[in-house]
Write a protein that holds these residues in place. Structure first.
Motif, PDB file in Angstrom:
ATOM      1  N   TYR A   1       5.831 -14.737 140.229  1.00 14.65           N
ATOM      2  CA  TYR A   1       6.240 -14.936 141.631  1.00 14.65           C
ATOM      3  C   TYR A   1       5.549 -16.158 142.235  1.00 14.65           C
ATOM      4  O   TYR A   1       6.196 -17.012 142.859  1.00 14.65           O
ATOM      5  N   LEU A   2       4.234 -16.261 142.057  1.00 13.52           N
ATOM      6  CA  LEU A   2       3.483 -17.373 142.635  1.00 13.52           C
ATOM      7  C   LEU A   2       3.833 -18.704 141.987  1.00 13.52           C
ATOM      8  O   LEU A   2       3.865 -19.746 142.655  1.00 13.52           O
ATOM      9  N   LEU A   3       4.077 -18.682 140.684  1.00 12.00           N
ATOM     10  CA  LEU A   3       4.473 -19.914 140.001  1.00 12.00           C
ATOM     11  C   LEU A   3       5.797 -20.437 140.546  1.00 12.00           C
ATOM     12  O   LEU A   3       5.986 -21.647 140.711  1.00 12.00           O
ATOM     13  N   ARG A   4       6.699 -19.520 140.835  1.00 12.52           N
ATOM     14  CA  ARG A   4       7.989 -19.916 141.393  1.00 12.52           C
ATOM     15  C   ARG A   4       7.870 -20.288 142.869  1.00 12.52           C
ATOM     16  O   ARG A   4       8.378 -21.316 143.316  1.00 12.52           O
ATOM     17  N   GLU A   5       7.171 -19.465 143.638  1.00 13.81           N
ATOM     18  CA  GLU A   5       7.078 -19.631 145.090  1.00 13.81           C
ATOM     19  C   GLU A   5       6.212 -20.822 145.486  1.00 13.81           C
ATOM     20  O   GLU A   5       6.581 -21.590 146.374  1.00 13.81           O
TER      21      GLU A   5
ATOM     22  N   TYR B   1      10.450 -12.107 140.089  1.00 17.35           N
ATOM     23  CA  TYR B   1      10.358 -12.823 141.362  1.00 17.35           C
ATOM     24  C   TYR B   1      11.014 -12.026 142.488  1.00 17.35           C
ATOM     25  O   TYR B   1      10.438 -11.868 143.576  1.00 17.35           O
ATOM     26  N   ARG B   2      12.210 -11.522 142.214  1.00 18.30           N
ATOM     27  CA  ARG B   2      12.934 -10.778 143.247  1.00 18.30           C
ATOM     28  C   ARG B   2      12.240  -9.460 143.573  1.00 18.30           C
ATOM     29  O   ARG B   2      12.197  -9.039 144.733  1.00 18.30           O
ATOM     30  N   LYS B   3      11.688  -8.834 142.557  1.00 18.83           N
ATOM     31  CA  LYS B   3      11.014  -7.553 142.768  1.00 18.83           C
ATOM     32  C   LYS B   3       9.801  -7.718 143.676  1.00 18.83           C
ATOM     33  O   LYS B   3       9.610  -6.951 144.631  1.00 18.83           O
ATOM     34  N   ILE B   4       8.974  -8.727 143.385  1.00 17.67           N
ATOM     35  CA  ILE B   4       7.783  -8.962 144.216  1.00 17.67           C
ATOM     36  C   ILE B   4       8.192  -9.412 145.611  1.00 17.67           C
ATOM     37  O   ILE B   4       7.612  -8.984 146.619  1.00 17.67           O
TER      38      ILE B   4
END
Length: 459
Positions: A401-405, A430-433
């Motif tokens: 999630y953080l890598l994407r966000e 990513y969507r779950k978090i």
């Protein structure tokens, strides 16, 4: 050779105020001035030995650096005790004569709000009315105002936590000022945990512990700022624990602030941690752009200083996570405008901010992995293993999630790095978090703490 000591010191103070807390600025730089210079050594006049020792040990390198920016020939600083204020407060704050009528409101910069209540240690400038409320602090604000309506009964203790420079001290002092206004007879004290520790050490050395205990137990409202400094100070924690119990049992109000939650304060005794968590805990998060802009507009209006919205928007974009830096930048711009006697252009303001804003830390893939592994107490390599263990799956999904966000890393690349997983697995994580943090307060707090650790700036 310095030709204008007053101007040099005033310019220096503007820069210093931008980089330290308001409370420290007021405490340690009041009644100071440059009294002379010889062979590259600048002599700074201070009011007493205590200030001399503190400036020498805590701020010397910083003061020297700031002075050097304005006066390159400086080699060192010497602090000279002068018990008589060198000049009146009005003279000290006076704007240099070259400032022109471009400033219709001749408000004083730097040491405004010095009229602190010596008994309660409250600064009257910190009020609820001057506190700008936004989504990032509205819960903390609501809890603070609720406490003033029923001190000792609602949210006792109140524990406010959040990063540096987000307005915790303002809110704490606003509570004290409001209760003092409503109940002038109430015994109130605001202090830092460092001051409490210092008082305790002095009491031990002077063998008057009994007086120390009685003094602190008498308060109807005790406000302790930056409680994280109690970490690992076991004797001080023990003494504070007993004082806390006495105040609490008498139905008097206790308020704390910290840069982290009680659970995150390493070296804090469990019984004291339990007391901190026994009331209401609220956080102040980083302000979003709209809130930052609203704060700047309010402060500029309060100063009676005309600044274009374009400039305020630029400042709000340039400084994203610290209200103190935000205000400091604004006051620096106002100060420079006064010194130069004109309204500064956007390009001039960009140059000022470039010198004063701490650079944002750039994070990497490796730092995210290491920070998350440390936070959840697992090995780095575990995140890349093909396992469905709950204690690994959650940190791995947060890492994705953080890598994407935060890094905008592509889904295929993240999947490849995490054991050559399919990109759809990363999208799912990513969507779950993303959805879970909207509902799960604990997860939201954990990610916030991870980010604070990741973007921690070197001071």
């Amino acid at each position: 050779m310095i030709t204008d000591f007053e101007k040099l010191w005033k310019d220096t103070l503007i820069e210093i105020e931008l980089n330290i807390s308001r409370a420290n600025f007021i405490t340690w730089f009041k009644n100071t001035r440059i009294s002379g210079e010889e062979n590259g050594i600048v002599f700074i006049s201070v009011p007493n030995a205590f200030v001399k020792e503190w400036l020498s040990s805590k701020y010397h390198k910083f003061i020297l650096k700031v002075l050097h920016n304005f006066y390159p020939p400086i080699r060192n600083i010497d602090y000279i005790i002068n018990s008589q204020p060198a000049q009146s407060q009005q003279t000290f704050n006076k704007v240099p004569s070259k400032s022109t009528s471009v400033l219709a409101n001749e408000e004083q910069l730097g040491f405004e709000g010095l009229y602190i209540d010596k008994e309660a240690n409250l600064n009257p400038k910190y009020t609820f009315e001057s506190f700008v409320v936004g989504p990032f602090n509205e819960v903390a604000y609501a809890a603070a105002t609720a406490v003033t309506k029923k001190p000792g009964a609602t949210y006792n203790p109140l524990f406010i936590y959040g990063g540096v420079g987000l307005g915790k001290t303002h809110l704490l002092q606003a509570i004290g000022n409001k209760i003092k206004e409503q109940k002038p007879e109430a015994k109130i004290l605001y202090l830092t945990s460092e001051k409490f520790a210092s008082d305790f050490i002095n009491a031990v050395q002077n063998k008057n512990i009994y007086d120390f205990k009685e003094r602190y137990r008498k308060y109807n409202l005790l406000i302790v700022d930056d409680i994280q400094f109690f970490a690992d100070k076991l004797k001080i924690q023990e003494e504070f624990f007993h004082i806390f119990n006495t105040i609490y049992e008498r139905n008097n109000q206790i308020i704390f602030s910290s840069d982290r939650t009680p659970k995150q304060i390493i070296g804090l005794e469990e019984r004291l941690r339990s007391r901190f968590e026994g009331g209401m805990m609220v956080d102040i998060s980083r302000p979003e752009f709209e809130s930052r802009l609203a704060i700047l507009k309010a402060k500029a209006e309060n100063k009676g200083f005309p600044i274009d919205v374009e400039i305020l928007e630029y400042i709000a974009s340039a400084i994203q996570d610290n209200i103190r830096e935000l205000e400091g930048a604004l006051y620096s711009i106002i100060g420079q405008s006064k010194i130069k006697g004109k309204i500064l252009s956007l390009n001039e303001i960009k140059e000022i901010l470039k010198k004063n804003i701490k650079p944002t830390k750039t994070i990497t893939f490796t730092e995210i992995v290491k920070t998350i592994s440390t936070f959840y107490e697992i090995n780095d390599k575990d995140l890349f293993e093909k396992t469905r263990k709950k204690e690994i799956v959650k940190p791995r999904q947060i890492a994705m999630y953080l890598l994407r966000e935060d890094l905008n890393t592509s889904y295929p690349f993240i999947g490849y790095k995490f054991g050559q997983r399919d990109h759809t697995t990363v999208i799912h994580a990513y969507r779950k978090i993303s959805e879970k943090i909207k509902k799960d307060e604990r997860l939201n707090e954990e990610i916030k703490q991870i980010r604070e650790e990741l973007y921690k700036k070197n001071i």
